[in-house]
Scaffold this active site. Structure first.
Site, PDB file in Angstrom:
ATOM      1  N   LYS A  84       4.886 -18.803 -27.673  1.00 35.43           N
ATOM      2  CA  LYS A  84       3.715 -18.700 -28.568  1.00 35.43           C
ATOM      3  C   LYS A  84       3.859 -19.386 -29.926  1.00 35.43           C
ATOM      4  CE  LYS A  84       5.008 -14.508 -30.917  1.00 35.43           C
ATOM      5  NZ  LYS A  84       4.571 -13.328 -31.609  1.00 35.43           N
ATOM      6  N   SER A 124      -6.634 -16.734 -26.792  1.00 34.41           N
ATOM      7  CA  SER A 124      -6.493 -16.811 -28.238  1.00 34.41           C
ATOM      8  C   SER A 124      -7.712 -17.483 -28.857  1.00 34.41           C
ATOM      9  CB  SER A 124      -5.245 -17.651 -28.539  1.00 34.41           C
ATOM     10  OG  SER A 124      -5.256 -18.074 -29.876  1.00 34.41           O
ATOM     11  N   TYR A 149       0.565 -25.573 -27.492  1.00 35.48           N
ATOM     12  CA  TYR A 149       0.363 -24.133 -27.282  1.00 35.48           C
ATOM     13  C   TYR A 149      -1.128 -23.848 -27.062  1.00 35.48           C
ATOM     14  CZ  TYR A 149      -0.514 -19.256 -28.359  1.00 35.48           C
ATOM     15  OH  TYR A 149      -0.987 -17.961 -28.301  1.00 35.48           O
ATOM     16  N   LYS A 153      -3.507 -22.587 -23.540  1.00 34.25           N
ATOM     17  CA  LYS A 153      -4.447 -21.463 -23.395  1.00 34.25           C
ATOM     18  C   LYS A 153      -5.782 -21.965 -22.820  1.00 34.25           C
ATOM     19  CE  LYS A 153      -1.787 -18.184 -24.948  1.00 34.25           C
ATOM     20  NZ  LYS A 153      -1.269 -17.146 -24.061  1.00 34.25           N
ATOM     21  N   PHE A 178      -7.734 -12.695 -32.136  1.00 35.11           N
ATOM     22  CA  PHE A 178      -7.705 -13.364 -33.427  1.00 35.11           C
ATOM     23  C   PHE A 178      -6.303 -13.131 -34.018  1.00 35.11           C
ATOM     24  CE2 PHE A 178     -11.694 -15.586 -33.933  1.00 35.11           C
ATOM     25  CZ  PHE A 178     -12.201 -15.323 -32.668  1.00 35.11           C
ATOM     26  N   ASN A 179      -6.111 -12.576 -35.178  1.00 33.94           N
ATOM     27  CA  ASN A 179      -4.741 -12.514 -35.736  1.00 33.94           C
ATOM     28  C   ASN A 179      -4.199 -11.086 -35.750  1.00 33.94           C
ATOM     29  OD1 ASN A 179      -5.865 -15.147 -36.631  1.00 33.94           O
ATOM     30  ND2 ASN A 179      -3.878 -15.316 -37.626  1.00 33.94           N
ATOM     31  N   ASN A 199       4.635 -16.741 -38.528  1.00 31.90           N
ATOM     32  CA  ASN A 199       3.360 -16.114 -38.892  1.00 31.90           C
ATOM     33  C   ASN A 199       3.441 -15.475 -40.271  1.00 31.90           C
ATOM     34  OD1 ASN A 199       3.516 -15.542 -35.579  1.00 31.90           O
ATOM     35  ND2 ASN A 199       1.654 -16.467 -36.376  1.00 31.90           N
TER      36      ASN A 199
HETATM   37  P1  NAD Z   1       5.919 -12.158 -27.805  1.00 28.50           P
HETATM   38  O1  NAD Z   1       6.744 -13.390 -27.791  1.00 28.50           O
HETATM   39  O2  NAD Z   1       6.343 -11.033 -28.679  1.00 28.50           O
HETATM   40  O3  NAD Z   1       5.749 -11.602 -26.322  1.00 28.50           O
HETATM   41  C1  NAD Z   1       5.753 -12.450 -25.188  1.00 28.50           C
HETATM   42  C2  NAD Z   1       6.687 -11.818 -24.167  1.00 28.50           C
HETATM   43  O4  NAD Z   1       6.713 -12.639 -22.987  1.00 28.50           O
HETATM   44  C3  NAD Z   1       8.131 -11.724 -24.659  1.00 28.50           C
HETATM   45  O5  NAD Z   1       8.621 -10.428 -24.409  1.00 28.50           O
HETATM   46  C4  NAD Z   1       8.876 -12.779 -23.845  1.00 28.50           C
HETATM   47  O6  NAD Z   1      10.219 -12.402 -23.624  1.00 28.50           O
HETATM   48  C5  NAD Z   1       8.053 -12.816 -22.575  1.00 28.50           C
HETATM   49  N1  NAD Z   1       8.100 -14.088 -21.839  1.00 28.50           N
HETATM   50  C6  NAD Z   1       7.914 -15.348 -22.331  1.00 28.50           C
HETATM   51  N2  NAD Z   1       8.015 -16.260 -21.341  1.00 28.50           N
HETATM   52  C7  NAD Z   1       8.260 -15.553 -20.194  1.00 28.50           C
HETATM   53  C8  NAD Z   1       8.443 -15.928 -18.836  1.00 28.50           C
HETATM   54  N3  NAD Z   1       8.435 -17.197 -18.466  1.00 28.50           N
HETATM   55  N4  NAD Z   1       8.670 -14.956 -17.925  1.00 28.50           N
HETATM   56  C9  NAD Z   1       8.698 -13.633 -18.297  1.00 28.50           C
HETATM   57  N5  NAD Z   1       8.528 -13.228 -19.564  1.00 28.50           N
HETATM   58  C10 NAD Z   1       8.316 -14.182 -20.508  1.00 28.50           C
HETATM   59  O7  NAD Z   1       4.425 -12.596 -28.154  1.00 28.50           O
HETATM   60  P2  NAD Z   1       3.134 -11.726 -28.510  1.00 28.50           P
HETATM   61  O8  NAD Z   1       2.784 -11.987 -29.908  1.00 28.50           O
HETATM   62  O9  NAD Z   1       3.319 -10.335 -28.047  1.00 28.50           O
HETATM   63  O10 NAD Z   1       2.056 -12.479 -27.611  1.00 28.50           O
HETATM   64  C11 NAD Z   1       1.695 -12.016 -26.333  1.00 28.50           C
HETATM   65  C12 NAD Z   1       0.637 -12.936 -25.752  1.00 28.50           C
HETATM   66  O11 NAD Z   1      -0.493 -12.985 -26.621  1.00 28.50           O
HETATM   67  C13 NAD Z   1       1.078 -14.385 -25.580  1.00 28.50           C
HETATM   68  O12 NAD Z   1       0.503 -14.882 -24.388  1.00 28.50           O
HETATM   69  C14 NAD Z   1       0.492 -15.071 -26.783  1.00 28.50           C
HETATM   70  O13 NAD Z   1       0.271 -16.441 -26.544  1.00 28.50           O
HETATM   71  C15 NAD Z   1      -0.810 -14.321 -26.936  1.00 28.50           C
HETATM   72  N6  NAD Z   1      -1.372 -14.378 -28.286  1.00 28.50           N
HETATM   73  C16 NAD Z   1      -0.626 -13.924 -29.331  1.00 28.50           C
HETATM   74  C17 NAD Z   1      -1.158 -13.981 -30.629  1.00 28.50           C
HETATM   75  C18 NAD Z   1      -0.340 -13.515 -31.806  1.00 28.50           C
HETATM   76  O14 NAD Z   1      -0.737 -13.779 -32.940  1.00 28.50           O
HETATM   77  N7  NAD Z   1       0.763 -12.811 -31.635  1.00 28.50           N
HETATM   78  C19 NAD Z   1      -2.451 -14.469 -30.840  1.00 28.50           C
HETATM   79  C20 NAD Z   1      -3.192 -14.909 -29.733  1.00 28.50           C
HETATM   80  C21 NAD Z   1      -2.637 -14.843 -28.458  1.00 28.50           C
HETATM   81  N1  UDP Z   2       0.709 -19.005 -43.757  1.00 23.08           N
HETATM   82  C1  UDP Z   2       1.322 -19.251 -44.976  1.00 23.08           C
HETATM   83  N2  UDP Z   2       2.672 -19.128 -45.068  1.00 23.08           N
HETATM   84  C2  UDP Z   2       3.466 -18.740 -44.023  1.00 23.08           C
HETATM   85  C3  UDP Z   2       2.824 -18.490 -42.775  1.00 23.08           C
HETATM   86  C4  UDP Z   2       1.452 -18.635 -42.678  1.00 23.08           C
HETATM   87  O1  UDP Z   2       0.655 -19.601 -45.956  1.00 23.08           O
HETATM   88  O2  UDP Z   2       4.694 -18.647 -44.165  1.00 23.08           O
HETATM   89  C5  UDP Z   2      -0.753 -19.151 -43.648  1.00 23.08           C
HETATM   90  C6  UDP Z   2      -1.189 -20.186 -42.636  1.00 23.08           C
HETATM   91  O3  UDP Z   2      -1.313 -21.443 -43.253  1.00 23.08           O
HETATM   92  C7  UDP Z   2      -2.525 -19.621 -42.176  1.00 23.08           C
HETATM   93  C8  UDP Z   2      -2.389 -18.113 -42.330  1.00 23.08           C
HETATM   94  O4  UDP Z   2      -1.273 -17.911 -43.204  1.00 23.08           O
HETATM   95  O5  UDP Z   2      -3.530 -20.056 -43.042  1.00 23.08           O
HETATM   96  C9  UDP Z   2      -2.123 -17.400 -41.018  1.00 23.08           C
HETATM   97  O6  UDP Z   2      -1.053 -18.048 -40.362  1.00 23.08           O
HETATM   98  P1  UDP Z   2      -0.434 -17.515 -39.018  1.00 23.08           P
HETATM   99  O7  UDP Z   2       0.600 -18.504 -38.568  1.00 23.08           O
HETATM  100  O8  UDP Z   2       0.017 -16.102 -39.196  1.00 23.08           O
HETATM  101  O9  UDP Z   2      -1.679 -17.477 -38.024  1.00 23.08           O
HETATM  102  P2  UDP Z   2      -2.541 -18.701 -37.404  1.00 23.08           P
HETATM  103  O10 UDP Z   2      -2.321 -19.909 -38.233  1.00 23.08           O
HETATM  104  O11 UDP Z   2      -2.018 -18.839 -36.027  1.00 23.08           O
HETATM  105  O12 UDP Z   2      -3.942 -18.239 -37.448  1.00 23.08           O
END
Ligand code: NAD
Ligand code: UDP
Length: 341
Positions: A84, A124, A149, A153, A178-179, A199
């Site tokens: 991710k 996402s 990435y 999606k 979203f976030n 992040n």
């Molecule tokens: P994370 O990295 O904490 O969790 C992902 C999990 O998947 C981890 O435990 C990792 O070990 C496992 N994983 C990765 N590749 C694998 C594989 N090939 N086989 C088995 N397990 C695997 O991330 P998260 O923040 O919990 O995100 C979860 C999902 O949500 C992801 O698909 C991510 O793209 C999506 N997403 C996250 C955000 C965010 O801001 N965190 C936003 C939008 C979408």
């Molecule tokens: N951001 C920042 N400093 C950091 C990490 C993120 O200023 O160290 C800002 C980034 O530019 C964005 C917002 O915070 O405007 C959210 O970033 P994040 O990576 O958490 O989420 P995404 O960009 O995926 O929405």
């Protein structure tokens, strides 16, 4: 009802597993632990007072996945497993397409072999790309995100649409997050990024706890109210409950087949400066920062139109920004080194 949760040891996955257990779903987690720790599952079990079946494995390993479907009678799959990190995806794009796209196709193939049709996908807001105006709404055409990435999606959403057209039994839901920020209010599970956080919130929290010197704010000359980027931050427990709401929706709509997308957000944009302020208020301490250059690929502002999820899933993000900050801090201060502490 038994739910297979891929990536269930990760940040959003672990909070969702807890919500599922609290709503009387049985859970099997399948995770290769590439970005997580098994400790998260132990802690979820303690919080819920219930057991989680855990299988360590990769979603690209179809034999192993197939064994899981043979061993457990799975009714639905929630698919979090993916890589991710947006920046990293530009350096190792093939790993991102392998894990996120090929891995999802492997999982869908094994589901089809075992006649499991209910599927919830972690999509996402990035799928809206640069082309769409805010707020984003599900009726918009998918955009062309700049990173591998984001592209992965969009590709998976396309795979799901084509699968739904070909297979009248397929019942898919794409949840466009979203976030997500924050942590469970117990402070025992939360986001535990490896290395330097990408992040915003984990970075701010690590500055607050003294692990990092100061936050770099990526640009203050955007066309927004205060010049910093605006995002739609939602509490991870609200997001977790969104998955339970989506499963309940699938259960209520036994006639449904196809694939349906829902935005999960609050509907409000918050700037980086406002986040720093809110965090300072929550912990009663100053966060050191400096304004640094813009980060490539960042959009100035986006937030959700979440009406569809509000109306159809009966779901609403209800936790306040203040609570998001307090819960982030409880997790970070109780676990300065994450799950390894
Ligand atoms: P994370 O990295 O904490 O969790 C992902 C999990 O998947 C981890 O435990 C990792 O070990 C496992 N994983 C990765 N590749 C694998 C594989 N090939 N086989 C088995 N397990 C695997 O991330 P998260 O923040 O919990 O995100 C979860 C999902 O949500 C992801 O698909 C991510 O793209 C999506 N997403 C996250 C955000 C965010 O801001 N965190 C936003 C939008 C979408
Ligand atoms: N951001 C920042 N400093 C950091 C990490 C993120 O200023 O160290 C800002 C980034 O530019 C964005 C917002 O915070 O405007 C959210 O970033 P994040 O990576 O958490 O989420 P995404 O960009 O995926 O929405």
């Amino acid at each position: 009802m038994k739910v297979l949760v891929t990536g269930g040891a990760g940040y959003i996955g672990s909070h969702t597993v807890l919500s599922l257990l609290e709503n009387n779903y049985d859970v099997v987690v399948y995770d290769n632990l590439v970005n997580s720790s098994i400790e998260s599952i132990d802690r979820v079990e303690k919080l819920a007072g219930k057991k989680v079946e855990f299988v360590e494995g990769d979603i690209c390993n179809k034999d192993k996945l197939s064994q899981v479907f043979k061993q457990f009678k799975i009714d639905a799959v929630i698919h979090f497993a993916a890589l991710k990190a947006v920046g990293e995806s530009t350096q190792i794009p093939l790993s991102y397409y392998q894990n996120n796209v090929h891995g999802t196709v492997c999982l869908l193939e094994v589901m089809q072999q075992h006649k499991v049709h209910n599927f919830i996908f972690s999509s996402s807001a990035t799928v809206y790309g640069e082309e769409n105006d805010v707020p984003y709404v599900e009726t918009m055409k998918l955009g062309t995100p700049s990173s591998p990435y984001g592209a992965s999606k969009v590709m998976v959403e396309r795979v799901l649409a084509d699968l739904a057209l070909s297979d009248p039994n397929f019942r898919g839901v794409s949840l466009r997050y979203f976030n997500p920020i924050g942590a469970h209010e117990s402070g025992t599970i939360g986001e535990d990024p490896k290395g330097i956080p990408n992040n915003l919130l984990p970075y701010v929290a690590q500055v607050a706890v003294g692990k990092r010197d100061k936050l770099g704010i990526f640009g203050d000359d955007y066309p927004t109210k205060d010049g910093t980027c605006e995002r739609d931050y939602l509490h991870v427990m609200d997001l977790a409950q969104g998955h339970v709401a989506a499963l309940d929706w699938l259960n209520r709509h036994s006639e449904f087949s196809g694939v349906e997308a829902f935005n999960l957000g609050t509907g409000n944009g918050t700037s980086v400066f406002a986040i720093v302020k809110a965090f300072e208020l929550a912990i009663n301490k100053e966060i050191k920062f400096e304004v640094s250059p813009r980060r490539a690929g960042d959009l100035p502002a986006f937030w959700a139109n979440a009406n569809k999820a509000n109306q159809q899933l009966n779901w609403q993000a209800s936790r306040t920004l203040e609570k998001m900050m307090e819960d982030t801090w409880r997790w970070q201060s109780n676990n300065p080194n994450g799950y390894l502490a």
